[in-house]
Design an enzyme around this catalytic site. Structure first.
Site, PDB file in Angstrom:
ATOM      1  N   TYR A  71      -2.872  -1.022  10.327  1.00 48.61           N
ATOM      2  CA  TYR A  71      -2.855  -1.409   8.913  1.00 48.61           C
ATOM      3  C   TYR A  71      -1.601  -0.882   8.225  1.00 48.61           C
ATOM      4  CZ  TYR A  71      -4.397  -1.587   4.010  1.00 48.61           C
ATOM      5  OH  TYR A  71      -4.493  -1.815   2.658  1.00 48.61           O
ATOM      6  N   SER A 106       0.843  -1.191   0.000  1.00 44.31           N
ATOM      7  CA  SER A 106       0.000   0.000   0.000  1.00 44.31           C
ATOM      8  C   SER A 106       0.880   1.243   0.000  1.00 44.31           C
ATOM      9  CB  SER A 106      -0.906   0.016   1.240  1.00 44.31           C
ATOM     10  OG  SER A 106      -1.562   1.259   1.391  1.00 44.31           O
TER      11      SER A 106
END
Length: 290
Positions: free
Chosen positions: A196, A183
């Site tokens: 996360y 990400s």
């Protein structure tokens, strides 16, 4: 020629919420996974791929694209996502390829080994492993993050890919490819996605480390760093206000669609990328990342 700024829906979106991991059909607008738009060119003819989290979002787009590029595809997914998984299986078979559906929980090392073994047994080999399954839940502050919840992020996003990759090594041959969905948060952590973001930082680091460890075996390892992508994660893991404006923070002023990431995964899996290993490919609508 299509203007990328207006190719897909732009915010504001309607308020919507779901429980994790979310359902594709309940999203408004429904995401594009390439069901009608992706055209294959035989780049993966004869290969077998295993895609974790292949029932929805990015994994779904990758599975459809791989099938249209000539690969047989196994998808791993949570049992609650059976309906979405069956839809993906149908798209794979419509492309003339074999589909293998593997429900279970990637946080279980026994399941990670099982999906690899079943893929090899039922589809004959394993050439491409896409570690895409993930978990995300927002937070306000560090003290708001339950210990078990923090651990779940790492068990799903980091341990699961490790288990699957470790199991796959017994079957991957020179020329095989392992791809991780990391990400942009791995380089630009979001405070409200503290756990996360931390897992995605670990994944990007794993890509670079594994690329070096597996080079002598002729196995390539790469990662994709998506920006804001319109998947069930969004209504399932963000506030309604955040969903309304989702994607407005990047220069394209809209979220990406899963279909727009498929080409990156195809490129990294194809023979044409034989010298590409240890790469982190950003797909983020013009978002600067260093």
């Amino acid at each position: 020629m299509t203007d990328p700024l207006t190719k897909y829906p732009r915010p504001p979106f309607e308020a919507q919420g779901q429980s994790f991991p979310g359902k594709t059909a309940k999203m408004a607008p429904e995401p594009d996974h390439g069901e009608e738009s992706y055209k294959g060119a035989g780049k993966l003819t004869g290969k077998v791929a295993l895609v974790t989290g292949g029932d929805s979002g990015i994994g779904r787009a990758v599975a459809i694209a791989y099938a249209r590029e000539g690969a047989d595809v196994a998808i791993a997914y949570l049992p609650d996502e059976q309906k979405d998984a069956e839809a993906v299986g149908n798209w794979i078979e419509k492309a003339g390829r074999r589909a293998l559906l593997l429900p279970g929980d990637i946080t279980d090392p026994a399941y990670a080994r099982e999906i690899v073994e079943r893929t090899v047994k039922e589809l004959g080999r394993l050439d491409v492993l896409v570690n895409n399954a993930a978990f995300q839940q927002p937070n306000q502050g560090v003290t708001d993050i339950d210990d078990a919840l923090f651990e779940k992020h790492f068990r799903t996003n980091v341990f699961g890919p490790f288990y699957a990759t470790k199991a796959a090594l017994a079957h991957l041959k020179p020329g095989a490819s392992v791809i991780f969905t990391s990400s942009v948060n791995s380089k630009n952590p979001v405070p409200t996605l503290f756990a996360y973001s931390a897992t995605k930082g670990a994944l990007s680091n794993m890509v670079i480390g594994l690329a070096q460890l597996l080079a002598e075996k002729g196995i390539r390892v790469n990662g994709v760093l998506p920006g804001p992508i319109w998947t069930p994660f969004i209504p399932a893991g963000m506030s309604e206000d955040s969903v309304k404006s989702f994607g407005s923070q990047v220069p394209f002023n809209r979220p990406g669609q899963p279909a727009e990431l498929a080409s990156a995964y195809v490129m990294l899996a194809s023979e044409e990328s034989s010298y590409t290993s240890g790469a982190l490919v950003t797909v983020a609508g013009g978002m600067p990342l260093f």
